[in-house]
Enzyme design. Sequence first.
Site: not given
Ligand SMILES: *Cc1c(COP(=O)(O)O)cnc(C)c1O
Length: 474
Positions: A72, A124-125, A215, A217, A258, A450
């Site tokens: 843990y 990102f969304d 961000d 990713a 990613k 969507h």
């Molecule tokens: C996928 C993504 C996110 C969100 O990450 P999740 O792992 O899907 O929660 C945030 N920013 C970018 C640029 C992404 O491609």
Amino acid sequence: MELPWVEPYKIKMTEDIYISTREEREKWIEEAGFNLFNLTSEKVFVDLLTDSGTGAMSDKQWAEIMIGDESYAGSQSFLKLKKVVNEVLGLPYALPTHQGRAAENVLFSVLVKEGFVVPGNSHFDTTKGHIEFRKAHAVDCTIDEAFDIHDLHPFKGNIDVNKLEEVYKSHPKENIPFCLITVTCNTSGGQPVSMENIKAVKALSDKYGIPVYFDAARFAENAYFIKEREDAYKDKSIKEIVKEMFSYGEGFTMSAKKDGLVNIGGLLALRDENLYRTCGNFGIIYEGYLTYGGLAGRDLGALAQGLMESTEHTYLKARINQVEYLGNKLIEFGIPVQKPIGGHAVFVDALSFLPNVPREEYAAQTLAIELYKEAGIRGVEIGTLLADRDPETRLDRFPKLELLRLAIPRKTYSYNHMDYIAVALKNIYDRRNEIKSGLEIVWESPILRHFTVELKKSNSVSNVLNSSRMNDKI
Ligand SMILES: *Cc1c(COP(=O)(O)O)cnc(C)c1O
């Protein structure tokens, strides 16, 4: 003769995929309400819905799964991850989270308040969602070139520093918690941000006393583009570039699904100890204790190993060359795609691909359905369905571009699969003039429609509606 360049790995395990017939697919997609999200995976032959969490792991990552320490607190697997964050990514504090949006939730719970503005490059969304959920605003400062799919600018993810300075000048400093640089910029098509631009954003933000966050990713793919396209970095290693990149920020949120090369996971990395402590409280409430954050110990070990591997140039070259190969095949066939080809996906311009389908009938979704019927390939619409309705008028919002995204999972498909995708699209392109009508909505949810929308074939005759292709509204 120079030896051709090949992937720096061989395959140890394979997964069979069912080869369906066109008749089966036509039946399945009708039953799925012409929504590709409603298809179960065995009905899909090549799945290009997303590159998020869909890639293959290496044998060393699988080894980490086996030796994961499930303690843990103070798990050895966490310590491996922390070491990579410290030594490779250059940040002292690491908070694991269950995925990227959870890292956003933790950081923004501390930094983003009602009425704040968060400038950046096409957030990102989920990022935008977490900002707007807190009644703050995301301000897009991406360079204008990003929105012209034919412009060959090498860094279409760049932030326009003049737009950014406008934001800094027009809001009190206390209301701008940070500037967020997304590397690579997913929303604008997997387009990279140059180191020069990152430095310029950092310098301007320092002048106004605003912190910079990433961000992250697709940070490794971004570093690859910097090495390939920015002269000053051509002799640097990816790990050197990554470290320099993050040195300009106070931290990052990362979807590890990613460039972390794992199937689930996220990360918040920070420079400041006090902020780490405060974020840690939210991490514990939302995600779990500081050293596991909603993940199993084995996931942390696989992520540590994944980050080591994704920051190798040979891996990145294989990855990005494959995406580019598909893009170039499509270009050879005359198919309209976004250029330059992005790091993780190829974007097909559905409005010029299907000139006879009215925008009101969802051209990109129509193309996505045609591609599924043709060859069992699942892409995703980035267009009017995704853009939802205007909250006041309840009319469809027509975004600048109507795109079909083909996201390529990492280390998953072969070059033969790329050829297969390209030929499938070519076949549709060859008969594009016969495709005259699209789809209409049967049922939709009020937001994020969507994912769950149900559609049917439109009955309209396109030459009546052809004149109604509207100009851009947003
Ligand atoms: C996928 C993504 C996110 C969100 O990450 P999740 O792992 O899907 O929660 C945030 N920013 C970018 C640029 C992404 O491609």
